[in-house]
Enzyme design. Sequence first.
Site, PDB file in Angstrom:
ATOM      1  N   HIS A 147       0.914  -1.129   0.129  1.00  0.00           N
ATOM      2  CA  HIS A 147      -0.065  -0.040   0.037  1.00  0.00           C
ATOM      3  C   HIS A 147       0.974   1.337   0.006  1.00  0.00           C
ATOM      4  O   HIS A 147       0.471   2.258  -0.191  1.00  0.00           O
ATOM      5  CB  HIS A 147      -0.885  -0.011   1.205  1.00  0.00           C
ATOM      6  N   GLY A 193       3.507   6.175   8.200  1.00  0.00           N
ATOM      7  CA  GLY A 193       4.745   6.557   7.869  1.00  0.00           C
ATOM      8  C   GLY A 193       5.565   5.396   8.284  1.00  0.00           C
ATOM      9  O   GLY A 193       6.493   5.084   7.579  1.00  0.00           O
ATOM     10  N   ASN A 194       5.231   4.625   9.399  1.00  0.00           N
ATOM     11  CA  ASN A 194       6.080   3.604   9.934  1.00  0.00           C
ATOM     12  C   ASN A 194       5.895   2.223   8.989  1.00  0.00           C
ATOM     13  O   ASN A 194       6.560   1.184   9.038  1.00  0.00           O
ATOM     14  CB  ASN A 194       5.547   3.074  11.127  1.00  0.00           C
ATOM     15  N   SER A 195       4.710   2.545   8.008  1.00  0.00           N
ATOM     16  CA  SER A 195       4.399   1.055   7.329  1.00  0.00           C
ATOM     17  C   SER A 195       5.192   0.986   6.382  1.00  0.00           C
ATOM     18  O   SER A 195       6.271   1.624   5.809  1.00  0.00           O
ATOM     19  CB  SER A 195       3.013   1.460   6.568  1.00  0.00           C
ATOM     20  N   ASP A 204       0.155  -7.736   1.226  1.00  0.00           N
ATOM     21  CA  ASP A 204       0.492  -6.201   1.568  1.00  0.00           C
ATOM     22  C   ASP A 204       1.880  -6.205   1.335  1.00  0.00           C
ATOM     23  O   ASP A 204       2.376  -5.418   2.388  1.00  0.00           O
ATOM     24  CB  ASP A 204      -0.029  -5.544   2.434  1.00  0.00           C
ATOM     25  N   GLY A 245      -5.622 -27.564  -2.204  1.00  0.00           N
ATOM     26  CA  GLY A 245      -6.894 -28.223  -2.792  1.00  0.00           C
ATOM     27  C   GLY A 245      -8.118 -28.321  -1.817  1.00  0.00           C
ATOM     28  O   GLY A 245      -8.811 -29.251  -1.806  1.00  0.00           O
TER      29      GLY A 245
END
Length: 431
Positions: A73, A176-178, A103, A235
């Site tokens: 993101h 901002g830490n992402s 992500d 499966g």
Amino acid sequence: MMQSFSPLVKATAPAVVNVYADRLVQRSLSPFAGDPFFEQFFGQRMPNRTEKQSSLGSGVIIQSNGIIVTNNHVIEGADDIRVALTDGREFQSKVLLKDERFDLAILQIEGDGPFPVVEFGDTDTTEVGDIVLAIGNPFGVGQTVTSGIVSALARNSVGVSDFGSFIQTDAAINPGNSGGALIDMSGRLIGINSAIFTRSGGSNGIGFAIPVNLVRAVAQTAESGGEAFEPPYIGATFEQVTADIAEALGLDRATGALVSDVAADGPAGEAGLRAGDIVLGFNGRPIEHPDALGYRLATTSAGATAELDVLGRDGRRTIEIKLAAPPADDPRARRTLAGENPFSGAVVSNITPGLASQLRLPQSLRGVIVTDVPGASIAGRYGFRPGDLIAEINGVEIANVDILEAVLADGASFWRFEIIRGGQRIRQIIR
């Protein structure tokens, strides 16, 4: 004796970078933009303005040649990606692989190394109560280090991606830490900070990180030249265990992953896994919920043999399943529909085992599913969405894309169709 995290920070912080992602967007200056009547007469003369949007996140260098892991993101839709190191150097970077489901994104610095790195840890050795450091760039104020503990493991229902087996920490994590690093006391990377639980926009002491064992698997795919990360194929489809089901099978609490559907010719079916069974363990590790099982599968290589602890109506048993590579999708099974019909412009595909796994559909389900709908297409205007299962058109059951195209090619004065969306059947008539 003075205690300090300073040696850990000095050893690891240089490998945590700032990630700047820029994207160009079209802003319309007309209040009539999107109105079919005005667009028909004015077309491209409708005034537009190009704007540059920027986002800021963090990333972690995991290889000395400049391989970086961050959140998907952070760089989603970016036309230009730059990374800035703590020593002031700044480089362009390119995307090697990105995965919206988990992500995660893997970047490559376009510059000469070697670069500082953080070594991988092992999430399976992480315990609740372990002291951790979170390193990133919250609110764009500059690189920041916060400390805390591991508050919980295998957290799901966070709602930021399809992935659901996060490390929870109370180390302060803010916007901002992402993409930043979660470091253990050995100076090893144990997670990529991904999300916060907040109502105010700031840290409330509940942050979530993607376990490094999954990060390692995705990074290895990118480094080997793979364009997409695909977990091994088992499966089978799994659901949450309810309190009623747990009580019926003699469990003291609702735990595990309930088998809801099994492909007879898949690895699970061949090994004897049956619908109604509950998977309680995977290679000796407890399974708390279906997302935890998905995490264990994603961090196990195709070709490996997995040992499952299973509870069924006939008691508890152990079965061995040889995990397979995801079945290759036949490109001939994917079509872009055309013509004068409500489905025109939609991209559809036969439901294959690989697509069923990707979309979390029952493994025995067959038919035709919408995989993409351009917003400007006729299908987009009629409100069709990716994930819609086309069940019937004008009384004809749609079993595959050949039947679908034949029905649409015949034409009609009106279209009576049935689709399945989110488990609900929707019937509609369009004239």
